[in-house]
Design a protein around this motif. Structure first.
Motif, PDB file in Angstrom:
ATOM      1  N   UNK A  10       0.841  -1.180   0.000  1.00  0.00           N
ATOM      2  CA  UNK A  10       0.000   0.000   0.000  1.00  0.00           C
ATOM      3  C   UNK A  10       0.884   1.240   0.000  1.00  0.00           C
ATOM      4  N   UNK A  11       0.576   2.159  -0.891  1.00  0.00           N
ATOM      5  CA  UNK A  11       1.280   3.430  -0.967  1.00  0.00           C
ATOM      6  C   UNK A  11       0.238   4.493  -0.631  1.00  0.00           C
ATOM      7  N   UNK A  12       0.223   5.015   0.600  1.00  0.00           N
ATOM      8  CA  UNK A  12      -0.852   5.920   1.018  1.00  0.00           C
ATOM      9  C   UNK A  12      -1.128   7.075   0.057  1.00  0.00           C
ATOM     10  N   UNK A  13      -0.081   7.646  -0.532  1.00  0.00           N
ATOM     11  CA  UNK A  13      -0.279   8.764  -1.458  1.00  0.00           C
ATOM     12  C   UNK A  13      -0.874   8.325  -2.795  1.00  0.00           C
ATOM     13  N   UNK A  14      -1.014   7.014  -3.006  1.00  0.00           N
ATOM     14  CA  UNK A  14      -1.580   6.507  -4.257  1.00  0.00           C
ATOM     15  C   UNK A  14      -2.916   5.791  -4.036  1.00  0.00           C
ATOM     16  N   UNK A  15      -3.579   6.148  -2.966  1.00  0.00           N
ATOM     17  CA  UNK A  15      -4.968   5.751  -2.754  1.00  0.00           C
ATOM     18  C   UNK A  15      -5.736   7.059  -2.675  1.00  0.00           C
ATOM     19  N   UNK A  16      -6.362   7.417  -3.792  1.00  0.00           N
ATOM     20  CA  UNK A  16      -6.999   8.717  -3.925  1.00  0.00           C
ATOM     21  C   UNK A  16      -8.512   8.586  -3.912  1.00  0.00           C
ATOM     22  N   UNK A  17      -9.164   9.596  -3.347  1.00  0.00           N
ATOM     23  CA  UNK A  17     -10.621   9.624  -3.325  1.00  0.00           C
ATOM     24  C   UNK A  17     -11.122  10.886  -4.010  1.00  0.00           C
ATOM     25  N   UNK A  18     -12.303  10.766  -4.615  1.00  0.00           N
ATOM     26  CA  UNK A  18     -13.034  11.911  -5.151  1.00  0.00           C
ATOM     27  C   UNK A  18     -14.097  12.253  -4.113  1.00  0.00           C
ATOM     28  N   UNK A  19     -14.152  13.526  -3.727  1.00  0.00           N
ATOM     29  CA  UNK A  19     -15.076  13.969  -2.681  1.00  0.00           C
ATOM     30  C   UNK A  19     -16.022  15.020  -3.249  1.00  0.00           C
ATOM     31  N   UNK A  20     -17.307  14.807  -2.996  1.00  0.00           N
ATOM     32  CA  UNK A  20     -18.356  15.726  -3.440  1.00  0.00           C
ATOM     33  C   UNK A  20     -19.318  15.915  -2.271  1.00  0.00           C
ATOM     34  N   UNK A  21     -19.525  17.150  -1.865  1.00  0.00           N
ATOM     35  CA  UNK A  21     -20.409  17.443  -0.733  1.00  0.00           C
ATOM     36  C   UNK A  21     -20.050  16.602   0.495  1.00  0.00           C
ATOM     37  N   UNK A  22     -18.775  16.536   0.818  1.00  0.00           N
ATOM     38  CA  UNK A  22     -18.261  15.796   1.977  1.00  0.00           C
ATOM     39  C   UNK A  22     -18.509  14.293   1.913  1.00  0.00           C
ATOM     40  N   UNK A  23     -18.804  13.774   0.732  1.00  0.00           N
ATOM     41  CA  UNK A  23     -19.052  12.341   0.563  1.00  0.00           C
ATOM     42  C   UNK A  23     -18.059  11.787  -0.460  1.00  0.00           C
ATOM     43  N   UNK A  24     -17.501  10.622  -0.174  1.00  0.00           N
ATOM     44  CA  UNK A  24     -16.603   9.978  -1.127  1.00  0.00           C
ATOM     45  C   UNK A  24     -17.454   9.366  -2.237  1.00  0.00           C
ATOM     46  N   UNK A  25     -17.163   9.794  -3.471  1.00  0.00           N
ATOM     47  CA  UNK A  25     -17.933   9.307  -4.621  1.00  0.00           C
ATOM     48  C   UNK A  25     -17.085   8.480  -5.579  1.00  0.00           C
ATOM     49  N   UNK A  26     -15.773   8.435  -5.340  1.00  0.00           N
ATOM     50  CA  UNK A  26     -14.898   7.663  -6.215  1.00  0.00           C
ATOM     51  C   UNK A  26     -13.583   7.348  -5.520  1.00  0.00           C
TER      52      UNK A  26
END
Length: 178
Positions: A43-59
């Motif tokens: 696991x590479x923490x900087x390479x686990x990315x999230x998309x956030x919309x209205x404080x909710x993870x959407x991707x």
């Protein structure tokens, strides 16, 4: 859709990431894979990315360390697996931005090669090409057109050939479906 932003995951995101992967794939294989990779240290923490919309993870997008092995070389690379977007936000550019930002983060961290098992008409727009035609092979049965490689810097694939070696979690969690 209003704007969303991309950032590295934080520990509080882990349950939401599991849910996004579960929803996006309609089963829990990819969600379990991400959990297992984290637990195993692949696991590479900087390479686990999230998309956030209205404080909710959407991707979510995740890159795990792998290698391309031949008799005379062991070349480090990363695997893009998985890429997921909540159903209600699919086909709105979220996945594309996650891939673009993920590849950018890989470059910034010095990674040179990314491997993906994915849709053959989706990933080429980001620079992926069929890996077996370049002498890079999957360690499991899959159609050639879904096993792809992306060089992140010019010349990254020069002289590179061999079989990709994934962390044990990929095998244990049954994530190889081509």
């Amino acid at each position: 859709m209003d704007s969303f932003f991309i950032r590295s995951e934080i520990p509080a995101d882990i349950p939401a990431i599991f849910d996004v992967n579960l929803q996006a794939f309609g089963q829990d294989g990819e969600a379990r894979l991400v959990r297992a990779l984290r637990n195993d240290g692949d696991y590479i923490p900087d390479l686990s990315l999230v998309a956030v919309y209205n404080d909710k993870i959407i991707g979510h997008i995740f890159f795990a360390p792998i290698s391309i092995d031949s008799e005379d070389a062991h070349v480090p690379a990363v695997a893009l697996a998985p890429l997921s977007v909540c159903l209600e936000h699919q086909c709105q550019g979220v996945g594309s931005i996650l891939v673009e930002e993920g590849l950018k983060a890989c470059r910034q961290l010095g990674h040179r090669i990314v491997i993906v098992v994915g849709h053959p008409t989706y990933y080429p727009r980001f620079g992926f090409t069929t890996a077996p035609t370049l002498g890079i092979n999957a360690p499991f049965p899959c159609r050639n057109e879904v096993f792809m490689v992306c060089p992140l810097v010019p010349g990254a694939l020069d002289g590179i050939h061999g079989t990709v070696r994934y962390p044990p979690a990929f095998e244990a969690e049954g994530a190889h479906a081509g």
